[in-house]
Design a protein around this motif. Structure first.
Motif, PDB file in Angstrom:
ATOM      1  N   GLU A 128       0.844  -1.216   0.000  1.00 51.26           N
ATOM      2  CA  GLU A 128       0.000   0.000   0.000  1.00 51.26           C
ATOM      3  C   GLU A 128       0.867   1.249   0.000  1.00 51.26           C
ATOM      4  O   GLU A 128       0.592   2.215  -0.715  1.00 51.26           O
ATOM      5  CB  GLU A 128      -0.917   0.011   1.235  1.00 51.26           C
TER       6      GLU A 128
ATOM      7  N   THR B 163       2.311   1.855  -3.383  1.00 52.05           N
ATOM      8  CA  THR B 163       1.253   2.302  -4.299  1.00 52.05           C
ATOM      9  C   THR B 163       0.957   3.784  -4.045  1.00 52.05           C
ATOM     10  O   THR B 163       0.818   4.568  -4.983  1.00 52.05           O
ATOM     11  CB  THR B 163      -0.014   1.448  -4.083  1.00 52.05           C
TER      12      THR B 163
ATOM     13  N   ARG C  67       2.352   3.172  -7.935  1.00 53.36           N
ATOM     14  CA  ARG C  67       1.979   1.811  -8.315  1.00 53.36           C
ATOM     15  C   ARG C  67       3.121   0.849  -8.017  1.00 53.36           C
ATOM     16  O   ARG C  67       4.242   1.291  -7.747  1.00 53.36           O
ATOM     17  CB  ARG C  67       1.670   1.759  -9.806  1.00 53.36           C
TER      18      ARG C  67
ATOM     19  N   ALA D 250       0.209  -7.485  -4.360  1.00 57.12           N
ATOM     20  CA  ALA D 250       0.598  -6.634  -5.504  1.00 57.12           C
ATOM     21  C   ALA D 250      -0.035  -7.069  -6.825  1.00 57.12           C
ATOM     22  O   ALA D 250      -0.231  -6.239  -7.719  1.00 57.12           O
ATOM     23  CB  ALA D 250       2.123  -6.640  -5.640  1.00 57.12           C
TER      24      ALA D 250
ATOM     25  N   ARG E  47      -3.382  -5.361  -8.881  1.00 52.93           N
ATOM     26  CA  ARG E  47      -3.232  -4.095  -9.624  1.00 52.93           C
ATOM     27  C   ARG E  47      -2.321  -4.267 -10.840  1.00 52.93           C
ATOM     28  O   ARG E  47      -2.471  -3.560 -11.831  1.00 52.93           O
ATOM     29  CB  ARG E  47      -2.738  -2.982  -8.702  1.00 52.93           C
TER      30      ARG E  47
END
Ligand code: NAD
Length: 260
Positions: free
Chosen positions: A75, A78, A83, A125, A128
């Motif tokens: 997180e 990201t 990202r 991960a 995404r």
């Protein structure tokens, strides 16, 4: 080559992980560093990598034995880097003892860091990466993911497991722009191996140089260590677009160890 990509490299405050973080940054990727160490040293490392390569570098202190911290690290990357395109599961520890003398808490720690942490990182991960249809997962296994040595039951079990996990993730993502591969280093001179060399020197009364020479000679036909830079270059290649159809491999960089 990796400009605009973001990478997490676990265990990148030292050794092979640091080498991979450097090599990815040199290719233009933003990087989240992870691992233990002195806070001031880590901050120096973070700032110098960022300045040297003109990329964003952040530090995530996740203890990889704790799945919730791994999720938070993904997180954080990201949030702070935009990202996670590349996940390098590199952190690893070792303990050497015959199986019947192996301390159960060392077994649990090795399985947690060398194997389960990769599962938790991938689990966090991958969704995404699939949404963006691009991703690279590189698991740093070992020759001990392919063959065994005495006194390394937990390490060999974890690394064989990591090679298996690599293949499953590669199959599950085979029709997508996400790839998953493993690198299997032989001996590489890092703090992890230095500890084993020091133990050999103490056990057999050898000078440090003699113990260092003995190490690769025992297993590695090239009689030489692989270098951190060689492992990092293999990781960069697996992250490249040229490697898009390399899926589920366990790539030895081992001076011929597993050819025997
Ligand atoms: P190293 O000891 O130099 O680095 C290990 C890194 O992992 C450090 O940054 C450390 O802080 C981090 N780490 C350890 N426990 C952690 C935890 N609980 N949470 C977060 N980070 C943690 O080791 P290395 O030799 O660079 O090894 C890197 C990887 O390469 C390992 O998976 C190792 O098994 C593998 N490998 C190394 C060799 C070799 O000869 N050095 C050979 C084959 C495979």
């Amino acid at each position: 080559m990796l400009k605009g990509r973001s990478a997490i490299v676990t265990g990148s405050t030292s050794g092979i992980g640091l080498g991979i973080a450097r090599a990815l940054a040199a290719q233009g990727a933003d990087v989240l560093l992870n691992g233990f160490g002195d806070a001031a040293e880590i901050e120096k490392l973070r700032a110098s990598l960022a300045a040297e390569h003109g990329v964003r570098v952040v530090y995530g202190a996740a203890d990889l034995t704790r799945p919730a911290e791994i999720e938070r690290m993904v997180e954080q990357a990201t949030r702070e880097l935009g990202r996670v395109d590349i996940l390098v599961n590199n952190a690893g520890i070792q303990h050497v003892a015959p199986v019947h003398e192996f301390p159960p808490e060392r077994w649990d720690a090795i399985i947690a860091i060398n194997l389960s942490a990769a599962f938790h990182g991938i689990r966090a991960a991958l969704p995404r990466m699939l949404e963006r249809n691009w991703g690279r997962i590189v698991n740093i296994a070992s020759v001990h993911g392919l063959v065994a040595s005495v006194d390394k039951s937990a390490y060999v079990a974890a690394k064989h497991g990591l090679v298996g996990l690599t293949k499953v993730v590669a199959l599950e993502t085979a029709k997508t722009g996400v790839t998953c591969n493993a690198i299997c280093p032989g001996w590489v001179l890092t703090p992890l191996i230095q500890a084993q060399i020091d133990a050999l020197a103490a056990r057999e009364g050898l000078a440090p140089d003699a113990a260092r020479r003995r190490f690769p000679a025992e297993k590695q036909p090239s009689q030489d260590f692989a270098t951190i830079e060689q492992i990092a270059a293999a990781a960069v290649y697996l992250c490249s677009d040229s490697a898009a159809q390399i899926r589920g491999i366990a790539l030895p960089v081992d001076g011929g160890w597993t050819a025997q």
